[in-house]
Write a protein that holds these residues in place. Structure first.
Motif, PDB file in Angstrom:
ATOM      1  N   HIS A 112       0.834  -1.217   0.000  1.00  0.00           N
ATOM      2  CA  HIS A 112       0.000   0.000   0.000  1.00  0.00           C
ATOM      3  C   HIS A 112       0.861   1.257   0.000  1.00  0.00           C
ATOM      4  O   HIS A 112       0.683   2.146  -0.821  1.00  0.00           O
ATOM      5  CB  HIS A 112      -0.958   0.011   1.209  1.00  0.00           C
ATOM      6  CG  HIS A 112      -1.523   1.361   1.481  1.00  0.00           C
ATOM      7  ND1 HIS A 112      -0.992   2.236   2.410  1.00  0.00           N
ATOM      8  CD2 HIS A 112      -2.549   2.028   0.894  1.00  0.00           C
ATOM      9  CE1 HIS A 112      -1.678   3.363   2.384  1.00  0.00           C
ATOM     10  NE2 HIS A 112      -2.625   3.274   1.487  1.00  0.00           N
ATOM     11  N   ARG A 116       0.955   4.093  -2.902  1.00  0.00           N
ATOM     12  CA  ARG A 116       0.392   5.399  -2.568  1.00  0.00           C
ATOM     13  C   ARG A 116       1.451   6.488  -2.777  1.00  0.00           C
ATOM     14  O   ARG A 116       1.174   7.548  -3.328  1.00  0.00           O
ATOM     15  CB  ARG A 116      -0.124   5.396  -1.122  1.00  0.00           C
ATOM     16  CG  ARG A 116      -0.656   6.750  -0.707  1.00  0.00           C
ATOM     17  CD  ARG A 116      -1.385   6.707   0.628  1.00  0.00           C
ATOM     18  NE  ARG A 116      -1.608   8.058   1.108  1.00  0.00           N
ATOM     19  CZ  ARG A 116      -2.773   8.534   1.505  1.00  0.00           C
ATOM     20  NH1 ARG A 116      -3.842   7.779   1.514  1.00  0.00           N
ATOM     21  NH2 ARG A 116      -2.882   9.772   1.935  1.00  0.00           N
ATOM     22  N   HIS A 367      -4.847   5.062   5.155  1.00  0.00           N
ATOM     23  CA  HIS A 367      -5.652   5.129   3.928  1.00  0.00           C
ATOM     24  C   HIS A 367      -6.420   6.437   3.789  1.00  0.00           C
ATOM     25  O   HIS A 367      -7.230   6.572   2.878  1.00  0.00           O
ATOM     26  CB  HIS A 367      -6.639   3.965   3.877  1.00  0.00           C
ATOM     27  CG  HIS A 367      -5.996   2.651   3.581  1.00  0.00           C
ATOM     28  ND1 HIS A 367      -5.650   2.266   2.318  1.00  0.00           N
ATOM     29  CD2 HIS A 367      -5.611   1.650   4.403  1.00  0.00           C
ATOM     30  CE1 HIS A 367      -5.097   1.070   2.362  1.00  0.00           C
ATOM     31  NE2 HIS A 367      -5.056   0.670   3.622  1.00  0.00           N
ATOM     32  N   CYS A 369      -8.082   9.666   2.796  1.00  0.00           N
ATOM     33  CA  CYS A 369      -8.292  10.044   1.401  1.00  0.00           C
ATOM     34  C   CYS A 369      -7.127  10.853   0.834  1.00  0.00           C
ATOM     35  O   CYS A 369      -6.747  11.889   1.372  1.00  0.00           O
ATOM     36  CB  CYS A 369      -9.573  10.845   1.255  1.00  0.00           C
ATOM     37  SG  CYS A 369      -9.835  11.401  -0.439  1.00  0.00           S
TER      38      CYS A 369
HETATM   39  C1  HEM Z   1      -9.515   7.070  -0.068  1.00  0.00           C
HETATM   40  C2  HEM Z   1     -13.484   9.713   0.842  1.00  0.00           C
HETATM   41  C3  HEM Z   1     -12.480  12.574  -2.983  1.00  0.00           C
HETATM   42  C4  HEM Z   1      -8.814   9.648  -4.138  1.00  0.00           C
HETATM   43  C5  HEM Z   1     -10.669   7.547   0.507  1.00  0.00           C
HETATM   44  C6  HEM Z   1     -11.290   6.996   1.685  1.00  0.00           C
HETATM   45  C7  HEM Z   1     -12.405   7.730   1.928  1.00  0.00           C
HETATM   46  C8  HEM Z   1     -12.487   8.757   0.913  1.00  0.00           C
HETATM   47  C9  HEM Z   1     -13.411   7.533   3.052  1.00  0.00           C
HETATM   48  C10 HEM Z   1     -10.799   5.766   2.448  1.00  0.00           C
HETATM   49  C11 HEM Z   1     -10.189   6.102   3.772  1.00  0.00           C
HETATM   50  C12 HEM Z   1      -9.878   4.899   4.609  1.00  0.00           C
HETATM   51  O1  HEM Z   1      -9.980   3.756   4.169  1.00  0.00           O
HETATM   52  O2  HEM Z   1      -9.505   5.152   5.750  1.00  0.00           O
HETATM   53  C13 HEM Z   1     -13.534  10.724  -0.104  1.00  0.00           C
HETATM   54  C14 HEM Z   1     -14.515  11.805  -0.092  1.00  0.00           C
HETATM   55  C15 HEM Z   1     -14.236  12.609  -1.167  1.00  0.00           C
HETATM   56  C16 HEM Z   1     -13.081  12.039  -1.848  1.00  0.00           C
HETATM   57  C17 HEM Z   1     -15.611  11.972   0.944  1.00  0.00           C
HETATM   58  C18 HEM Z   1     -14.915  13.869  -1.634  1.00  0.00           C
HETATM   59  C19 HEM Z   1     -15.653  14.644  -0.894  1.00  0.00           C
HETATM   60  C20 HEM Z   1     -11.398  12.042  -3.617  1.00  0.00           C
HETATM   61  C21 HEM Z   1     -10.772  12.594  -4.801  1.00  0.00           C
HETATM   62  C22 HEM Z   1      -9.754  11.748  -5.134  1.00  0.00           C
HETATM   63  C23 HEM Z   1      -9.721  10.680  -4.147  1.00  0.00           C
HETATM   64  C24 HEM Z   1     -11.204  13.869  -5.505  1.00  0.00           C
HETATM   65  C25 HEM Z   1      -8.742  11.821  -6.243  1.00  0.00           C
HETATM   66  C26 HEM Z   1      -8.877  12.273  -7.399  1.00  0.00           C
HETATM   67  C27 HEM Z   1      -8.691   8.712  -3.126  1.00  0.00           C
HETATM   68  C28 HEM Z   1      -7.669   7.684  -3.111  1.00  0.00           C
HETATM   69  C29 HEM Z   1      -7.871   6.939  -1.931  1.00  0.00           C
HETATM   70  C30 HEM Z   1      -9.017   7.532  -1.252  1.00  0.00           C
HETATM   71  C31 HEM Z   1      -6.596   7.471  -4.159  1.00  0.00           C
HETATM   72  C32 HEM Z   1      -7.057   5.741  -1.442  1.00  0.00           C
HETATM   73  C33 HEM Z   1      -6.079   6.148  -0.380  1.00  0.00           C
HETATM   74  C34 HEM Z   1      -5.331   4.988   0.245  1.00  0.00           C
HETATM   75  O3  HEM Z   1      -5.803   3.852   0.222  1.00  0.00           O
HETATM   76  O4  HEM Z   1      -4.233   5.224   0.747  1.00  0.00           O
HETATM   77  N1  HEM Z   1     -11.414   8.630   0.059  1.00  0.00           N
HETATM   78  N2  HEM Z   1     -12.700  10.898  -1.171  1.00  0.00           N
HETATM   79  N3  HEM Z   1     -10.739  10.893  -3.242  1.00  0.00           N
HETATM   80  N4  HEM Z   1      -9.473   8.598  -2.006  1.00  0.00           N
HETATM   81 FE1  HEM Z   1     -11.023   9.811  -1.547  1.00  0.00          FE
END
Ligand code: HEM
Length: 420
Positions: A112, A116, A367, A369
């Protein structure tokens, strides 16, 4: 929760149902927006709750803010691994079969962290600043073309369009074909039951088309001067340029999927919240400087992803309950974001909160976001431009909500625009 929409006897029903029989996995509860009543009861009476029988099998619900943080920050005990079931209450077995694609959101360390790290620079604040003028210009175009004084569906005409256009900007994706991005995002997460694809074979065929398309873009960018779009950055960065193609595609799709539904529903959720809270709307109109604190409040209020799931790698105790190795543990962000013991007046939409980023919508821990700053940036630009043009976006009918226990989605929102 929209209390006007709650069926008359539902409060009593929720109060009297035996606690052991509560099953918050049912997608209909989210579609009717009544699930908050169940969460309220669980937080009060049994914040760590075991549901023995449900359509997704047995699972634990974690409903309070601090307990959710404890699980989310303990990845050594609570795994995100796809092969154990992944990150959603429904097992992820089908996600991989799509194209043997792997995404780091459903991986544990060390893989991961490596993946990342390889793509994180793409959405770093310094890069986002470079993209801001284009995002703003395109948002203006969309808003300028909207009809004033007519009934329109905000979701279709604005939320989907704005989100797609931002993604196309980020990837410098051919503009005329930008709706392909929305389609591929929908297809990546779709099972045949959803009606989005006819079968797993049909999904595979579409994802192969997607892979070929991105392969073309990748080859074009790697042979050109480095630019500020995400594909060019990944093609030229030493950390990502030698990545096997399927890994690159998995990470790319994660960025597309991550930024699609979540942002779209925050855009619609904000309009709805302001209409349900006219005092907040008035405050905003008098002081647009509040957009900065309103944006994270919208993200808390909407909680676009209701939960993330983990699988216990060993026996563990939380809130006096014994979780067994192999158990499915669901962190209900939607519930944690309404936890009165941590968030002041958690049930109210307050656009000038002192500490508005103190919410769980982006998760916590390793993880958390990756696109959180990008999501906030998009919403800030959109609200700044909306404010310049419209005195009010008036909701003129009932919203329709998505039948899903994961994406807290608004599928239809009838509105009328009032010019400033
Ligand atoms: C992971 C929410 C917008 C890319 C996550 C997670 C949540 C989340 C809940 C997982 C956290 C966890 O497992 O602890 C949101 C919300 C958004 C949003 C509420 C908008 C309001 C975005 C945008 C992008 C994005 C705009 C990219 C273009 C990612 C990526 C992960 C992720 C790549 C994986 C991170 C990891 O596993 O290390 N997001 N997200 N997200 N999000 Fe978002």
């Amino acid at each position: 929760m929209d209390t006007d929409m709650v069926e008359p006897n539902i409060r009593e029903k929720v109060a009297f149902i035996p606690i052991d029989e509560i099953d918050v996995a049912r997608p209909s509860l989210f579609q009717k927006d009544t699930v908050g009543l169940f969460f309220e009861r669980l937080r009060r009476e049994e914040p760590v709750h075991y549901c023995r029988e449900s359509y997704v099998g047995p699972y634990w619900s974690i409903t309070k803010f601090d307990d959710i943080m404890a699980v989310d920050t303990n990845h050594k005990v609570f795994s995100s691994e796809a092969k154990l079931g992944g990150i959603a209450i429904e097992d992820m077995h089908s996600a991989k079969s799509a194209l043997e694609l792997e995404m780091f959101i459903a991986m544990d360390p060390p893989k991961h962290n490596q993946q990342r790290k390889a793509v994180t620079g793409a959405v770093a604040p310094s890069n986002l600043l470079l993209l801001e003028p284009t995002i703003r210009e395109r948002a203006c175009q969309i808003l300028d073309d909207l009809p004033v004084g007519e009934d329109i569906d905000w979701v279709d005409k604005v939320a989907v369009e704005l989100t797609t256009m931002t993604l196309a900007t980020l990837f410098d994706f051919p503009w005329e074909e930008r709706r392909k991005l929305t389609r591929w995002s929908d297809v990546t997460t779709a099972a045949p039951e959803t009606g989005i694809v006819a079968s797993y074979e049909a999904r595979r065929a579409e994802l192969i088309e997607c892979a070929m398309y991105f392969k073309g873009l990748w080859e074009q960018r790697i042979n050109a001067e480095p630019k500020n779009d995400l594909i060019s950055m990944m093609a030229h960065s030493p950390a990502t340029r030698d990545m096997p193609f399927l890994e690159f595609l998995g990470n790319l799709l994660l960025l597309i999927v991550g930024g699609n539904d979540t942002t779209r529903n925050s855009i619609s959720g904000g309009v709805l919240a302001l209409n349900q809270n006219p005092d907040a709307y008035l405050k905003l109109n008098n002081d647009p400087g509040l957009i900065t604190s309103m944006v994270p409040e919208i993200i808390r209020w909407q909680t676009p992803l209701t939960h993330m799931r983990r699988t216990a790698l060993q026996d563990w105790e939380i809130g006096g309950k014994k979780i067994r190795k192999g158990d499915k543990v669901v962190m209900w962000y939607l519930s944690g974001n309404r936890d009165e013991t941590v968030i002041d007046r958690a049930d109210e939409f307050i656009i000038d909160r002192k500490n508005p980023r103190h919410h769980l919508s982006f998760g916590y821990g390793i993880h958390r976001c990756m696109g959180n700053r990008l999501a906030e940036l998009q919403l800030r630009i959109i609200w700044e431009e909306i404010h310049k043009r419209f005195a009010k976006i008036e909701v003129t009918g009932e919203p329709e909500r998505l039948f899903s226990n994961l994406v807290r989605g608004i599928t239809k929102l009838p509105v009328r625009l009032h010019a400033r």
